[in-house]
Design an enzyme around this catalytic site. Structure first.
Site: not given
Ligand code: MCN
Ligand code: CUM
Length: 806
Positions: A237, A384-385, A760
């Site tokens: 990651q 997802r924390c 998350e």
């Molecule tokens: N997004 C959006 N509009 C927003 C916020 C987010 O359209 N205002 C979209 C983003 O562009 C992205 C998605 O939603 O495509 C998730 O964005 P974000 O919240 O920024 O999270 P990350 O991309 O950093 O993903 C990490 C987060 C975490 S920490 C875990 S744990 C988790 C999660 O994402 N693991 C996942 N969702 C998951 N989903 C899948 N399918 N697989 C995982 O391993």
């Molecule tokens: Cu804490 S689970 Mo996500 O942060 O990859």
């Protein structure tokens, strides 16, 4: 239709930019079996590694005999700690400032711990050879209870740091103690508790669970001895951080290491940490000169890689008799397993647990956390924390319910009168955070109205009457939650991992014909980054999202970034993408002005072009500008159209949500039927509503799993009782209810496009909501707190203990 004939609106629609429910571009390959995962990587002459693992949770390792295994045809080598020791690699640093055995060094500390690494010509031979390694163990007393671990005469688990009084996060007060972390004002909080009208007190346990991604962890290490280059493919990651750590640990210069995260089949935090398999594969490749693959099986994934939660949170909450909360006190005993391998920013040994005042304006608060060693797998934080925010949200949302019971108040009303008001943002919390924006009352009212809260309560009262009259055996429960998330680490000044500041990055190249590639420091594991980051860019630079490739995960090509976890991609790399896009646009403006023979200030950006102010018929499209940047000599402007941004966010973003869950609990079978689940999320500006909906569905389903059945359970001698998917609850569509999603939009004031993370949130808010619903069903019979997971047996037991079985 020619470009000129399109209306402004049609041009904007064609970009598929911000706010568009654009279909996931990744799915074209995923749905056709064309994904490229670690286990799909097959290199010439590749060998396979497999671990000998400890059957005991605590034992001395008296001897390891590898002769029979080594003699098996097809076995290339068997590594033990003795082989790694001369390289200084028998132990490795953890992300939390502790160290962890790579292979058993004298003893083992949890069931499933890595003892020896077999390298063979194929995976089956490796597995057979694992059986032939003879290990002599001497069992030691096992501790699986963190409270027992701290008793004065408890056996010492970590002999390597016996009597060391100073740990990575300050003083240690016992050989099985890791750290004490304190936030807030202890004396003031105790004074508030002492003088309060009402104090509710409870022990809230958030049990141990596991992210259990569909694809387990694995890697392929390939050392090219001729060029001195190490290529490491893996389910990482945070590929750049892995490269830096690999360089520091191995001594191989960083430019000679290339880390590639290919497609990842779900991460959920499980793939943030560094595991012995990575180190052993690299060493094995260096030793043999051949590529070495190591991929876990399901049992290995569940028993030895990063677990989640396992927090015992003792809480006290004080209020006036009308329900205005005056203080919050929390002491957490955190079971971190055998090694402290939590993946938190350095200054936060218990993550962002100090967001535990939640959505409420609580003037005085105090939190202390004691980290403790036990004979369980290391890891922690993942799933997802957002760095322990799930625990914090579960704690406060349970404490609110417990307080409502004590006050004899409606829990929705108690929340309403304590919410931080919209006019209080930016809001300084008693435990040290500055919440950027929110409108909790608006979200709450919308939620209450959407589910007809009054109507639900009336129905519940009627049901209770019927139950008491013997007309039904099902109780109705209404679960409420309002959560506040904290995502987007950085800022660099507060947040680093192993000294690496938590910024993120985006580099954009516009090609001569007007299409583009954007590379980011993050890495999608299923979140759809290739889809959504192109949308951010499309709106910023006026090139259709369909003409933009988004690439992540190859450290040789992507700019440095800290990776994807803690829902930080949108808040940090998404911001970098917008900022890099703005740099492109600034240069494009100069080029457009030159081509249009006007001053820079006389052109303005309009969807997909620059137009001369006051003369909209005179314009240059981004496509034309891109071409000109490559084929015209423009005075004072370098050729090409590229930009890079490294973004250090000024603050984190604070998404929030209002959830309601309605359940029917059968008191005779313990079966809980989830009748309705309403989830309102506010993640600021929404990039792709469809992806957000998918994230919410996924996060809620994982919340359902955790709240209703999923558990990493250990027996008293440290055997993992839930090591396979027969015992570890993984919801299928059969158990998954329908979700009703909704939203409000409160943009982040400091993010360039106002977006907050969302990945998350549904887990952070979902777990307390499911759990509160089950608790609420039994509230009339005197239940205040019972432990998750609320599986059928436990729910039946609650009913039984409350005397509901006659
Ligand atoms: N997004 C959006 N509009 C927003 C916020 C987010 O359209 N205002 C979209 C983003 O562009 C992205 C998605 O939603 O495509 C998730 O964005 P974000 O919240 O920024 O999270 P990350 O991309 O950093 O993903 C990490 C987060 C975490 S920490 C875990 S744990 C988790 C999660 O994402 N693991 C996942 N969702 C998951 N989903 C899948 N399918 N697989 C995982 O391993
Ligand atoms: Cu804490 S689970 Mo996500 O942060 O990859």
């Amino acid at each position: 239709m020619t470009e000129a004939a399109q209306t402004r609106e049609e041009r904007a629609t064609a970009l598929k930019g911000l706010g568009t429910a654009r279909k996931r571009v990744e799915d074209v390959r995923f749905t056709q079996g064309k994904g490229n995962y670690v286990d799909d990587i097959k290199l010439d002459g590749m060998l396979f590694g497999d671990f000998v693992r400890s059957p005991y949770a605590h034992a001395k390792v008296l001897s390891i005999n590898t002769e029979a295994a080594t003699a098996l045809p097809g076995v290339v080598a068997v590594l033990t700690a003795a082989d790694l020791e001369p390289l200084g690699l028998h132990w490795m640093p953890t992300l939390a400032g502790d160290k962890q055995m790579v292979l058993a060094d004298g003893k083992v500390l949890f069931q499933g711990q890595e003892v020896a690494f077999v390298i063979a010509e194929d995976r089956y031979i490796a597995a057979d050879a694992v059986e032939l390694v003879e290990v002599e163990y001497e069992e030691q007393p096992v501790i699986v209870d963190p409270f027992k671990a701290l008793e004065p005469d408890a056996p010492v688990l970590r002999e390597d740091i016996r009597d060391q009084l100073e740990g990575a996060h300050g003083p240690r007060k016992h050989n099985n103690h890791i750290f004490t972390w304190e936030q807030g004002d202890k004396a003031a909080t105790e004074a508030v508790l002492a003088g309060a009208d009402v104090v509710a007190e409870e022990m809230v346990y958030y049990h141990r669970t596991h992210p259990c991604p569909l694809e387990t962890c694995g890697c392929v290490a390939s050392m090219d001895k001729v060029n001195g280059k190490l290529t490491l493919y893996g389910t990482f990651q945070a590929p750049h951080a892995v490269r830096t750590v690999a360089s520091l640990i191995s001594g191989i210069a960083e430019h000679n290491i290339r880390v590639i995260s290919p497609d990842i089949g779900g991460g959920f935090g499980n793939k943030v940490g560094v595991y012995p398999g990575y180190i052993c594969s690299v060493v094995a490749s260096i030793v043999t000169g051949k590529p070495v693959k190591w991929v876990e099986d399901r049992i290995e994934n569940l028993t030895s890689t990063a677990f989640a939660r396992d927090y015992w949170m003792k809480g006290k909450i004080a209020a006036t008799k009308d329900g205005k909360i005056t203080g919050l006190w929390c002491h957490t005993t955190a079971d971190h397993g055998a090694f402290d391998a939590c993946a938190d920013p350095t200054k936060f040994p218990a993550g962002f647990m100090n967001i535990c005042t939640g959505s409420y304006d609580i003037p005085t608060a105090y939190l202390s956390v004691d980290g403790v060693y036990t004979n369980k797998a290391p890891g922690g934080v993942a799933y997802r924390c957002s760095f322990r925010v799930t625990e914090a949200a579960y704690f406060i949302e349970r404490m609110i319910e417990v307080l409502a019971i004590k006050l004899g108040m409606d829990a929705a009303e108690l929340r309403r009168i304590n919410f931080i008001r919209a006019d209080q943002f930016p809001y300084q919390s008693a435990l040290g955070w500055e919440y950027d924006s929110g409108n909790y009352h608006a979200a709450w009212e919308k939620a209450m109205k959407a589910v007809d809260y009054e109507g639900l309560r009336a129905e519940q009262a009627k049901r209770l009457e019927d139950f008491k009259a013997g007309k039904t055996r099902k109780l109705m429960g209404i679960g409420l939650t309002h959560f506040t998330e904290i995502v987007g680490a950085g800022p660099v000044k507060n947040c680093d991992i192993l000294g690496l500041g938590m910024f993120d990055s985006c580099e954009i190249r516009i090609h001569p014909t007007g299409s583009a590639i954007a590379r980011l420091g993050t890495i999608s594991q299923g979140q759809g980054h290739a889809t959504t980051f192109a949308q951010i860019l499309a709106s910023e630079i006026g090139i259709p999202a369909d003409d933009i490739t988004v690439e992540e995960g190859d450290t040789d090509t992507a700019p440095y970034g800290l990776g994807t976890y803690g829902s930080r991609s949108t808040p940090v790399a998404g911001a970098a993408t917008a900022m890099a896009g703005r740099k492109i646009r600034a240069k494009a403006q100069m080029i457009a002005a030159y081509l249009l023979e006007v001053h820079d200030d006389d052109v303005e950006f309009d969807v997909d072009r620059f137009v001369v102010k006051g003369a909209p018929e005179r314009f240059k499209t981004m496509k034309e500008i891109a071409f000109a940047s490559y084929n015209q000599a423009i005075p004072g402007v370098e050729p090409g159209l590229e930009a890079v941004s490294y973004y250090d966010p000024p603050n984190m973003t604070y998404p929030f949500g209002a959830y309601v869950c309605v359940v029917d609990v059968d008191v005779d079978t313990g079966v809980t039927d989830i009748r309705q689940f309403y989830a309102l999320d506010d993640c600021g500006t929404r990039i792709n509503p469809m992806i957000i909906e998918g994230q919410v569905h996924g996060g809620l389903t994982e919340a359902l799993a955790i709240a209703m059945g999923q558990e990493m359970a250990y027996d008293e001698i440290g055997n993992v009782k839930t090591a396979t998917l027969m015992d570890f609850f993984w919801p299928s569509p059969f158990e998954t209810p329908n979700y009703q999603t909704d939203w409000t939009t409160t943009p982040s004031p400091h993010h360039p496009i106002g977006a907050k993370g969302v990945g998350e949130s549904p887990n952070v808010g979902g777990v307390p909501c499911f759990s509160n619903a089950v608790h609420d069903a039994f509230r009339p019979f005197g239940l205040t707190q019972t432990n998750m997971p609320h599986d059928h047996w436990r729910v039946w037991k609650v009913a039984h203990d409350l005397g509901l079985h006659g």
